[in-house]
Write a protein that holds these residues in place. Structure first.
Motif, PDB file in Angstrom:
ATOM      1  N   LEU A 107       0.760  -1.548   0.242  1.00 49.72           N
ATOM      2  CA  LEU A 107       0.084   0.111  -0.189  1.00 49.72           C
ATOM      3  C   LEU A 107       0.867   1.674   0.168  1.00 49.72           C
ATOM      4  CD1 LEU A 107      -2.550  -1.413   2.522  1.00 49.72           C
ATOM      5  CD2 LEU A 107      -3.053  -1.219  -0.006  1.00 49.72           C
ATOM      6  N   SER A 108       2.421   1.223   0.591  1.00 50.08           N
ATOM      7  CA  SER A 108       2.673   2.277   0.684  1.00 50.08           C
ATOM      8  C   SER A 108       3.654   2.340  -0.934  1.00 50.08           C
ATOM      9  CB  SER A 108       4.178   1.957   1.680  1.00 50.08           C
ATOM     10  OG  SER A 108       3.765   2.122   3.072  1.00 50.08           O
ATOM     11  N   VAL A 109       3.397   1.584  -1.150  1.00 49.31           N
ATOM     12  CA  VAL A 109       4.452   1.606  -2.590  1.00 49.31           C
ATOM     13  C   VAL A 109       3.472   2.106  -3.569  1.00 49.31           C
ATOM     14  CG1 VAL A 109       4.582   0.166  -5.176  1.00 49.31           C
ATOM     15  CG2 VAL A 109       5.878  -0.250  -2.157  1.00 49.31           C
ATOM     16  N   TYR A 110       1.605   1.874  -4.042  1.00 44.77           N
ATOM     17  CA  TYR A 110       0.642   2.210  -4.615  1.00 44.77           C
ATOM     18  C   TYR A 110       0.559   3.306  -4.434  1.00 44.77           C
ATOM     19  CZ  TYR A 110      -3.621   3.579  -5.843  1.00 44.77           C
ATOM     20  OH  TYR A 110      -5.363   4.037  -6.566  1.00 44.77           O
ATOM     21  N   THR A 111       0.167   4.178  -3.290  1.00 48.17           N
ATOM     22  CA  THR A 111       0.695   5.858  -2.554  1.00 48.17           C
ATOM     23  C   THR A 111       2.113   6.389  -2.468  1.00 48.17           C
ATOM     24  OG1 THR A 111      -0.295   4.762  -0.468  1.00 48.17           O
ATOM     25  CG2 THR A 111       0.132   7.520  -0.576  1.00 48.17           C
ATOM     26  N   CYS A 112       3.019   6.466  -2.750  1.00 41.40           N
ATOM     27  CA  CYS A 112       3.998   7.070  -3.712  1.00 41.40           C
ATOM     28  C   CYS A 112       4.147   6.481  -4.714  1.00 41.40           C
ATOM     29  CB  CYS A 112       5.352   6.106  -3.200  1.00 41.40           C
ATOM     30  SG  CYS A 112       5.692   6.130  -1.407  1.00 41.40           S
ATOM     31  N   ALA A 113       3.406   5.796  -5.976  1.00 40.81           N
ATOM     32  CA  ALA A 113       3.751   5.478  -7.019  1.00 40.81           C
ATOM     33  C   ALA A 113       1.938   6.611  -7.531  1.00 40.81           C
ATOM     34  CB  ALA A 113       3.019   4.282  -7.535  1.00 40.81           C
ATOM     35  N   ILE A 114       1.109   6.758  -6.791  1.00 42.60           N
ATOM     36  CA  ILE A 114      -0.035   7.796  -7.063  1.00 42.60           C
ATOM     37  C   ILE A 114       0.472   8.856  -6.924  1.00 42.60           C
ATOM     38  CG2 ILE A 114      -2.189   8.645  -6.004  1.00 42.60           C
ATOM     39  CD1 ILE A 114      -1.468   5.818  -8.241  1.00 42.60           C
ATOM     40  N   ALA A 115       1.481   9.376  -5.888  1.00 43.59           N
ATOM     41  CA  ALA A 115       1.863  10.901  -5.844  1.00 43.59           C
ATOM     42  C   ALA A 115       2.673  10.813  -6.574  1.00 43.59           C
ATOM     43  CB  ALA A 115       2.685  10.830  -4.203  1.00 43.59           C
ATOM     44  N   VAL A 116       3.756   9.864  -7.617  1.00 49.96           N
ATOM     45  CA  VAL A 116       4.969  10.336  -8.411  1.00 49.96           C
ATOM     46  C   VAL A 116       4.016  10.735  -9.387  1.00 49.96           C
ATOM     47  CG1 VAL A 116       6.689   9.531  -9.851  1.00 49.96           C
ATOM     48  CG2 VAL A 116       6.884   8.621  -7.555  1.00 49.96           C
ATOM     49  N   ARG A 130      11.276  13.533  -3.002  1.00 50.46           N
ATOM     50  CA  ARG A 130      10.827  12.258  -2.249  1.00 50.46           C
ATOM     51  C   ARG A 130       9.990  11.368  -2.749  1.00 50.46           C
ATOM     52  NH1 ARG A 130       9.783  12.371   2.648  1.00 50.46           N
ATOM     53  NH2 ARG A 130       7.303  12.282   3.623  1.00 50.46           N
ATOM     54  N   PHE A 131       9.234  11.231  -3.164  1.00 50.48           N
ATOM     55  CA  PHE A 131       8.274  10.578  -3.399  1.00 50.48           C
ATOM     56  C   PHE A 131       9.300   9.581  -4.629  1.00 50.48           C
ATOM     57  CE2 PHE A 131       4.552  13.150  -2.331  1.00 50.48           C
ATOM     58  CZ  PHE A 131       4.336  12.600  -1.276  1.00 50.48           C
ATOM     59  N   VAL A 132       9.978   9.634  -5.288  1.00 46.65           N
ATOM     60  CA  VAL A 132      10.786   9.101  -6.548  1.00 46.65           C
ATOM     61  C   VAL A 132      11.826   7.981  -5.144  1.00 46.65           C
ATOM     62  CG1 VAL A 132      12.278   8.107  -7.639  1.00 46.65           C
ATOM     63  CG2 VAL A 132      10.157   9.532  -8.633  1.00 46.65           C
ATOM     64  N   THR A 133      12.306   8.337  -4.730  1.00 47.36           N
ATOM     65  CA  THR A 133      13.129   8.207  -3.162  1.00 47.36           C
ATOM     66  C   THR A 133      12.028   6.845  -2.904  1.00 47.36           C
ATOM     67  OG1 THR A 133      14.259   9.768  -2.769  1.00 47.36           O
ATOM     68  CG2 THR A 133      14.476   8.176  -1.145  1.00 47.36           C
ATOM     69  N   MET A 134      10.728   7.732  -2.053  1.00 46.57           N
ATOM     70  CA  MET A 134       9.762   6.599  -1.331  1.00 46.57           C
ATOM     71  C   MET A 134       9.832   5.221  -2.428  1.00 46.57           C
ATOM     72  SD  MET A 134      10.209   8.159   1.410  1.00 46.57           S
ATOM     73  CE  MET A 134      11.976   8.419   1.316  1.00 46.57           C
TER      74      MET A 134
END
Length: 155
Positions: A107-116, A130-134
């Motif tokens: 879910l963290s991967v999904y959230t970061c991917a959406i943010a990217v 920040r979001f690409v790194t995360m």
């Protein structure tokens, strides 16, 4: 909680649309409630005032100068990345992912991917970094969890 507060303040300071940071007030409220429960159960309820004053003062100190808010945002990226690297180190040392949820990290991967995707075409380079790194670190942790997952025994 500090990272969420810094990120929220950063977004407000630079006047970005509400939909880009709407989840952060909710996450902050959840963290505050959790912190209050922890303080209550550990018998340290009196420290809640200290933490409230610290965060309240920090909220206003962040915007005293532009460089302070920018430095705080970059520091949050470093702190978040460090925590993920510590999680990876722990997984490598124990070679056991039994206490870590692959679903939560997914879910963290999904959230970061959406943010990217959301910040891909915005002028917020520091937020995008920040979001690409995360995203990269969350994928790495998730893959490590899946790698060290023990197969279930069947009868």
């Amino acid at each position: 909680l500090s990272s969420f507060l810094v990120f929220l303040r950063y977004q407000i300071y630079y006047g970005y649309p509400l939909q880009t940071y709407l989840e952060y007030p909710i996450l902050i409220a959840q963290d505050i409630i959790l912190l209050l429960f922890i303080l209550r159960l550990s018998g340290n309820t009196k420290q809640a005032f200290f933490y409230a004053a610290l965060f309240w003062g920090g909220w206003y100190a962040l915007t005293l100068r532009k460089w302070i808010i920018d430095l705080a945002m970059n520091s949050c990226t470093f702190i978040s990345a460090s925590s993920k690297l510590v999680q990876l180190w722990s997984l490598w040392q124990t070679k056991d992912s039994g206490r870590v949820s692959a679903l939560t990290w997914s879910l963290s991967v999904y959230t970061c991917a959406i943010a990217v995707v959301w910040f891909l075409f915005s002028p917020l380079l520091s937020v995008l970094i920040r979001f690409v790194t995360m995203l990269v670190l969350n994928v790495w942790v998730t893959a490590t969890i899946l790698h060290y997952r023990k197969p279930k025994k069947t009868d």
